[in-house]
Design a protein around this motif. Structure first.
Motif, PDB file in Angstrom:
ATOM      1  N   GLU A   1      -4.872   8.980   3.302  1.00  0.00           N
ATOM      2  CA  GLU A   1      -5.716   7.899   2.779  1.00  0.00           C
ATOM      3  C   GLU A   1      -4.835   6.765   2.270  1.00  0.00           C
ATOM      4  OE1 GLU A   1      -9.141   7.924   2.608  1.00  0.00           O
ATOM      5  OE2 GLU A   1      -9.205   9.865   3.619  1.00  0.00           O
ATOM      6  N   ARG A   2      -5.226   5.551   2.574  1.00  0.00           N
ATOM      7  CA  ARG A   2      -4.473   4.377   2.144  1.00  0.00           C
ATOM      8  C   ARG A   2      -4.943   3.915   0.778  1.00  0.00           C
ATOM      9  NH1 ARG A   2      -2.635   0.327   6.400  1.00  0.00           N
ATOM     10  NH2 ARG A   2      -1.340   2.149   6.638  1.00  0.00           N
ATOM     11  N   GLN A   3      -3.987   3.644  -0.091  1.00  0.00           N
ATOM     12  CA  GLN A   3      -4.278   3.127  -1.420  1.00  0.00           C
ATOM     13  C   GLN A   3      -3.623   1.760  -1.560  1.00  0.00           C
ATOM     14  OE1 GLN A   3      -2.729   6.103  -4.059  1.00  0.00           O
ATOM     15  NE2 GLN A   3      -4.103   7.671  -3.296  1.00  0.00           N
TER      16      GLN A   3
ATOM     17  N   ASP B   1       0.334   5.444   1.344  1.00  0.00           N
ATOM     18  CA  ASP B   1      -0.491   6.435   2.036  1.00  0.00           C
ATOM     19  C   ASP B   1      -0.316   7.756   1.302  1.00  0.00           C
ATOM     20  OD1 ASP B   1      -1.458   4.720   3.992  1.00  0.00           O
ATOM     21  OD2 ASP B   1       0.258   5.064   5.297  1.00  0.00           O
TER      22      ASP B   1
ATOM     23  N   TYR C   1       0.816  -1.210   0.000  1.00  0.00           N
ATOM     24  CA  TYR C   1       0.000   0.000   0.000  1.00  0.00           C
ATOM     25  C   TYR C   1       0.851   1.261   0.000  1.00  0.00           C
ATOM     26  CZ  TYR C   1       1.127   0.390   4.948  1.00  0.00           C
ATOM     27  OH  TYR C   1       1.801   0.506   6.134  1.00  0.00           O
TER      28      TYR C   1
ATOM     29  N   GLU D   1       2.170  -4.646   4.746  1.00  0.00           N
ATOM     30  CA  GLU D   1       1.547  -4.894   6.042  1.00  0.00           C
ATOM     31  C   GLU D   1       0.734  -6.182   5.970  1.00  0.00           C
ATOM     32  OE1 GLU D   1      -2.166  -2.761   7.963  1.00  0.00           O
ATOM     33  OE2 GLU D   1      -0.368  -1.532   8.198  1.00  0.00           O
TER      34      GLU D   1
ATOM     35  N   HIS E   1       6.631   1.685  -1.609  1.00  0.00           N
ATOM     36  CA  HIS E   1       5.381   1.456  -0.902  1.00  0.00           C
ATOM     37  C   HIS E   1       5.683   0.651   0.358  1.00  0.00           C
ATOM     38  CE1 HIS E   1       6.113  -1.809  -3.754  1.00  0.00           C
ATOM     39  NE2 HIS E   1       5.682  -2.574  -2.782  1.00  0.00           N
TER      40      HIS E   1
END
Length: 90
Positions: free
Chosen positions: A61-63, A56, A54, A89, A86
Protein backbone atom coordinates in the motif's frame (compact mmCIF):
# COMPACT_ATOMS: atom_id res chain seq x y z
CA UNK A 1 10.39 32.02 -11.85
CA UNK A 2 6.81 32.57 -13.02
CA UNK A 3 4.15 32.84 -10.38
CA UNK A 4 6.22 34.63 -7.74
CA UNK A 5 3.78 36.22 -5.31
CA UNK A 6 5.97 37.83 -2.67
CA UNK A 7 8.29 40.45 -4.16
CA UNK A 8 10.31 40.99 -7.29
CA UNK A 9 13.90 39.81 -7.27
CA UNK A 10 16.70 42.14 -8.27
CA UNK A 11 18.34 41.32 -11.62
CA UNK A 12 21.47 40.13 -9.82
CA UNK A 13 19.42 37.78 -7.62
CA UNK A 14 17.52 36.45 -10.62
CA UNK A 15 20.77 35.72 -12.51
CA UNK A 16 22.28 33.99 -9.46
CA UNK A 17 19.26 31.66 -9.19
CA UNK A 18 19.13 30.90 -12.90
CA UNK A 19 22.90 30.25 -13.02
CA UNK A 20 22.55 27.75 -10.16
CA UNK A 21 20.45 25.45 -12.37
CA UNK A 22 22.49 22.48 -13.51
CA UNK A 23 19.91 20.70 -15.63
CA UNK A 24 16.20 20.90 -16.46
CA UNK A 25 14.46 17.55 -16.84
CA UNK A 26 10.94 16.78 -17.95
CA UNK A 27 9.47 13.91 -15.96
CA UNK A 28 6.37 12.25 -17.34
CA UNK A 29 3.42 11.14 -15.21
CA UNK A 30 3.87 8.08 -12.99
CA UNK A 31 7.65 8.21 -13.42
CA UNK A 32 9.91 7.65 -10.41
CA UNK A 33 12.45 10.43 -9.95
CA UNK A 34 14.19 8.98 -6.87
CA UNK A 35 13.89 5.45 -5.45
CA UNK A 36 13.96 5.00 -1.69
CA UNK A 37 17.58 4.56 -0.54
CA UNK A 38 19.13 5.77 -3.83
CA UNK A 39 22.27 7.93 -3.66
CA UNK A 40 21.53 11.64 -4.27
CA UNK A 41 23.92 14.11 -5.85
CA UNK A 42 21.50 17.00 -6.44
CA UNK A 43 18.29 18.52 -5.17
CA UNK A 44 15.15 19.00 -7.26
CA UNK A 45 12.88 22.01 -7.73
CA UNK A 46 9.38 21.75 -9.23
CA UNK A 47 8.93 24.24 -12.08
CA UNK A 48 5.55 22.94 -13.28
CA UNK A 49 3.21 20.22 -12.07
CA UNK A 50 3.38 18.17 -8.89
CA UNK A 51 5.67 15.59 -7.31
CA UNK A 52 4.76 12.98 -4.69
CA UNK A 53 6.89 11.79 -1.79
CA UNK A 54 5.71 8.35 -0.70
CA UNK A 55 6.45 5.11 1.13
CA UNK A 56 5.22 1.65 0.16
CA UNK A 57 4.33 -0.44 3.22
CA UNK A 58 4.83 -4.19 3.64
CA UNK A 59 1.44 -4.92 2.08
CA UNK A 60 2.30 -2.84 -1.00
CA UNK A 61 0.00 0.00 0.00
CA UNK A 62 1.25 3.46 -0.89
CA UNK A 63 1.39 6.10 1.82
CA UNK A 64 1.78 9.70 0.67
CA UNK A 65 4.23 11.69 2.76
CA UNK A 66 3.97 14.99 0.90
CA UNK A 67 2.72 16.56 -2.32
CA UNK A 68 5.10 19.14 -3.81
CA UNK A 69 3.73 21.80 -6.16
CA UNK A 70 5.29 24.31 -8.56
CA UNK A 71 7.76 26.57 -6.79
CA UNK A 72 8.84 24.07 -4.14
CA UNK A 73 12.03 22.12 -3.57
CA UNK A 74 11.52 18.38 -3.32
CA UNK A 75 13.38 17.17 -0.22
CA UNK A 76 16.12 19.76 -0.15
CA UNK A 77 17.45 18.07 3.02
CA UNK A 78 17.95 14.87 1.01
CA UNK A 79 20.79 16.57 -0.88
CA UNK A 80 22.76 16.96 2.34
CA UNK A 81 21.79 13.52 3.71
CA UNK A 82 22.61 11.83 0.36
CA UNK A 83 19.80 9.25 0.74
CA UNK A 84 16.04 9.36 1.29
CA UNK A 85 13.88 7.03 3.37
CA UNK A 86 11.07 7.42 0.83
CA UNK A 87 10.61 7.62 -2.96
CA UNK A 88 9.68 10.54 -5.21
CA UNK A 89 7.41 10.23 -8.22
CA UNK A 90 5.56 12.54 -10.58
Amino acid sequence: MKGRLRQDLAEEEMRALENAIDKVSEVGPRRVLVERGAWLERSFYVIEGTMLRYLDDRKGERQLVQVNISGEFVDLHGYAMKRLDHSIER
